[in-house]
Design an enzyme around this catalytic site. Sequence first.
Site, PDB file in Angstrom:
ATOM      1  CG  ASP A  96      -2.083  -0.906   1.134  1.00  0.00           C
ATOM      2  OD1 ASP A  96      -2.119  -1.723   0.193  1.00  0.00           O
ATOM      3  OD2 ASP A  96      -2.967  -0.845   2.011  1.00  0.00           O
ATOM      4  CG  ASP A  97       0.329   3.753   2.264  1.00  0.00           C
ATOM      5  OD1 ASP A  97      -0.862   3.532   1.984  1.00  0.00           O
ATOM      6  OD2 ASP A  97       0.755   3.803   3.438  1.00  0.00           O
ATOM      7  CG  HIS A 147      -4.371   2.727  -0.615  1.00  0.00           C
ATOM      8  ND1 HIS A 147      -5.302   2.005   0.092  1.00  0.00           N
ATOM      9  CD2 HIS A 147      -3.433   3.108   0.296  1.00  0.00           C
ATOM     10  CE1 HIS A 147      -4.962   1.948   1.367  1.00  0.00           C
ATOM     11  NE2 HIS A 147      -3.831   2.614   1.528  1.00  0.00           N
ATOM     12  CG  HIS A 151      -3.616   6.997   3.124  1.00  0.00           C
ATOM     13  ND1 HIS A 151      -4.024   6.836   4.427  1.00  0.00           N
ATOM     14  CD2 HIS A 151      -3.142   5.805   2.732  1.00  0.00           C
ATOM     15  CE1 HIS A 151      -3.775   5.603   4.819  1.00  0.00           C
ATOM     16  NE2 HIS A 151      -3.248   4.949   3.787  1.00  0.00           N
ATOM     17  CG  HIS A 241       2.232  -0.134   4.422  1.00  0.00           C
ATOM     18  ND1 HIS A 241       2.032  -1.050   5.419  1.00  0.00           N
ATOM     19  CD2 HIS A 241       1.072   0.542   4.284  1.00  0.00           C
ATOM     20  CE1 HIS A 241       0.782  -0.938   5.882  1.00  0.00           C
ATOM     21  NE2 HIS A 241       0.184   0.020   5.200  1.00  0.00           N
TER      22      HIS A 241
END
Length: 273
Positions: A96-97, A147, A151, A241
């Site tokens: 993620d991210d 995603h 965020h 991540h």
Amino acid sequence: MLRFTAFLGAAATAGLLLPEGPTPGAATRPGAASGGAAGAAGPPMAAGQAVRASAYRLEPMTAQLPGRRRALPPVRRRPFHRLPESTGRTMVLTFDDGPDPRYTPAILRTLRRYDVRAMFFLCGEMATVHRDLVREIADDGHVIGNHSWSHPLIPGLAPSGIRAELGRTSEVIEEVTGLPPLWYRAPFGAWNRHSFEIGAELGMEPLAWTLDTLDWTEPGTGTIVSRVLDGAAPGVVVLSHDAGGDRSQSVAAIRNYLPELLEEGYRITVPRR
């Protein structure tokens, strides 16, 4: 009409993943959680930093082809958490991210070394700056998911805000790779009804995780490795991540646990929707 279209989508996606109980790993710390916010602590990144294109070129694992019309998926009430047990000793690795030029390329090199595909859930504000890296992820055959753009905590947004966060990110991904994302993951694992509805309207299925490595806490490479190996099981979806802070431990961890998983007979794969 929307319900009928959703029904058609259900037929196309049935059996790929199994939705289970409440979303695990909801936010437990301000400003971060199992999906640490992009742009968190760490050295500044050079905008538009070039990433050398990989020579590792494979067809993406998704079945969607350019120009083909897709039936919209059904509106879910909860995200998928794992692959079905019927797939045998199969696991999914997710990150993620990102993308982040400090860490994503190293993760890609490790996946390339072992001929493994993974899923990368990208934040739009990162993807639009590091487009070469987005392209490299796609060219290596990995699945790219949505995603959100910045965020945020999705339940705190109005429907128009959710649509903007998901829509802008899908547009950037499609612009760079030629294909829209088919999967999305809510930041912090925080979903709501509007996010499921809007995600479905954008043609995406919601994917959570089974095993959270908690790598955003920087617990040490050995701890991350142990969590993955101890939690390995058929159908498990692993959350890690590649951005949102110092992810050097995550980079080192996959170098250790990936060959061990393969030696134990696990097949690392991605959904084929």
